[in-house]
Design an enzyme around this catalytic site. Structure first.
Site, PDB file in Angstrom:
ATOM      1  N   GLU A  81      31.558  26.435  -9.918  1.00  0.00           N
ATOM      2  CA  GLU A  81      31.624  25.016 -10.245  1.00  0.00           C
ATOM      3  C   GLU A  81      32.173  24.934 -11.666  1.00  0.00           C
ATOM      4  OE1 GLU A  81      31.240  22.778  -8.008  1.00  0.00           O
ATOM      5  OE2 GLU A  81      30.496  24.246  -6.558  1.00  0.00           O
ATOM      6  N   ASP A 178      39.268  29.589  -6.734  1.00  0.00           N
ATOM      7  CA  ASP A 178      38.328  30.272  -7.635  1.00  0.00           C
ATOM      8  C   ASP A 178      38.967  31.460  -8.355  1.00  0.00           C
ATOM      9  OD1 ASP A 178      35.350  29.149  -6.756  1.00  0.00           O
ATOM     10  OD2 ASP A 178      36.764  29.195  -5.092  1.00  0.00           O
ATOM     11  N   HIS A 236      28.867  21.181  -3.159  1.00  0.00           N
ATOM     12  CA  HIS A 236      29.329  21.368  -4.537  1.00  0.00           C
ATOM     13  C   HIS A 236      28.252  21.906  -5.474  1.00  0.00           C
ATOM     14  CE1 HIS A 236      33.080  19.526  -3.395  1.00  0.00           C
ATOM     15  NE2 HIS A 236      32.454  18.437  -2.990  1.00  0.00           N
TER      16      HIS A 236
END
Length: 266
Positions: A81, A178, A236
């Site tokens: 995140e 990512d 999330h």
């Protein structure tokens, strides 16, 4: 009575780790069990169970044969995140860094790495970011910097035996963002090296599309729906997303899917 490894075949019959026709099993017991006291047989059973467990086989070898073996000893499930807003802020910075170590034989979680990271360029989280990720300011204030977290990741990898050249492991992410965009982009901004183990990965979306024949436009939500799985935790949340990825991987593996690297070599 014993095979070349010194394991008693009687113990395998006794534990039921290997499935034999019932009539053969009965005859085998009648033929050889009277030769041994009950306590000895029980001891053999205990030894075999411990040996299997020590190698990640759980209580029964039968459970291990329910899906084909994977190409990797371990899958490292990762889901960052990062700081965000509308319109997007630059540079984005990782604020949650979770990894689940998934056993490639059992597809069960063996270990967890989970840290929050203090952003330095935009230290104050936006209301949009908090609403999206569930991460509040107090969860990142005073936390280690990305450089410090990467050092701890390396220590964790070493402790878990993942840096051993004989151990095959690979990262798994929900998308390419990512490890193709976020981590190398922030490391470049901060002048930090990117470890080689972050340079190859499996994109779960691609793996799912190979296995199921459809592209999951809505990511984890579509994959869970397509496999009739309940979504774990909140969307999330990095650590919850990792748990969903692991659950989806386990389900696909049990259906016979073999995971392969999807990223191109750097």
């Amino acid at each position: 009575v014993s095979d070349a490894s010194g394991c008693s075949m009687i113990a395998f019959l006794h534990t039921g780790a290997v499935k034999f026709p019932q009539n053969l099993l009965s005859r085998s017991r009648q033929a050889v069990f009277p030769l041994f006291p009950a306590g000895v047989l029980k001891g053999f059973s205990s030894i075999i169970s411990r040996k299997l467990a020590s190698h990640g086989f759980g209580a029964s070898m039968a459970a291990m044969s329910s899906f084909p073996p994977q190409r990797y000893h371990y899958f490292l499930v990762l889901d960052f995140e990062a700081t965000c807003d509308k319109p997007q802020i630059h540079p984005q910075e990782i604020i949650e860094f979770p990894i689940l170590k998934l056993n490639g034989r059992t597809m069960e979680i063996e270990s967890t790495f989970h840290m929050y990271v203090q952003p330095v360029v935009h230290p104050q989280l936006t209301p949009f970011c908090t609403e999206l990720t569930g991460i509040i300011q107090g969860m990142v204030d005073g936390q280690p910097s990305l450089q410090q977290v990467l050092e701890r990741v390396d220590e964790w990898m070493a402790k878990e035996g993942l840096l051993d050249p004989s151990v095959k492991s690979i990262f798994v992410t929900c998308g390419d963002w990512d490890l193709k965009v976020m981590l190398p982009g922030q490391c470049q901004y901060l002048g930090l090296p990117v470890a080689d183990y972050f340079k190859q990965w499996i994109n779960l979306k691609k793996a799912y599309s190979f296995a199921m024949g459809s592209w999951p436009k809505n990511g984890l939500l579509d994959m869970n729906k397509g496999l009739n799985l309940q979504h774990i935790g909140r969307p999330h949340s990095g650590i919850d997303d990792c748990k969903n990825i692991a659950n989806i991987m386990k389900t696909l593996a049990h259906r016979g899917f073999i995971f392969k690297q999807t990223s191109k070599p750097f």
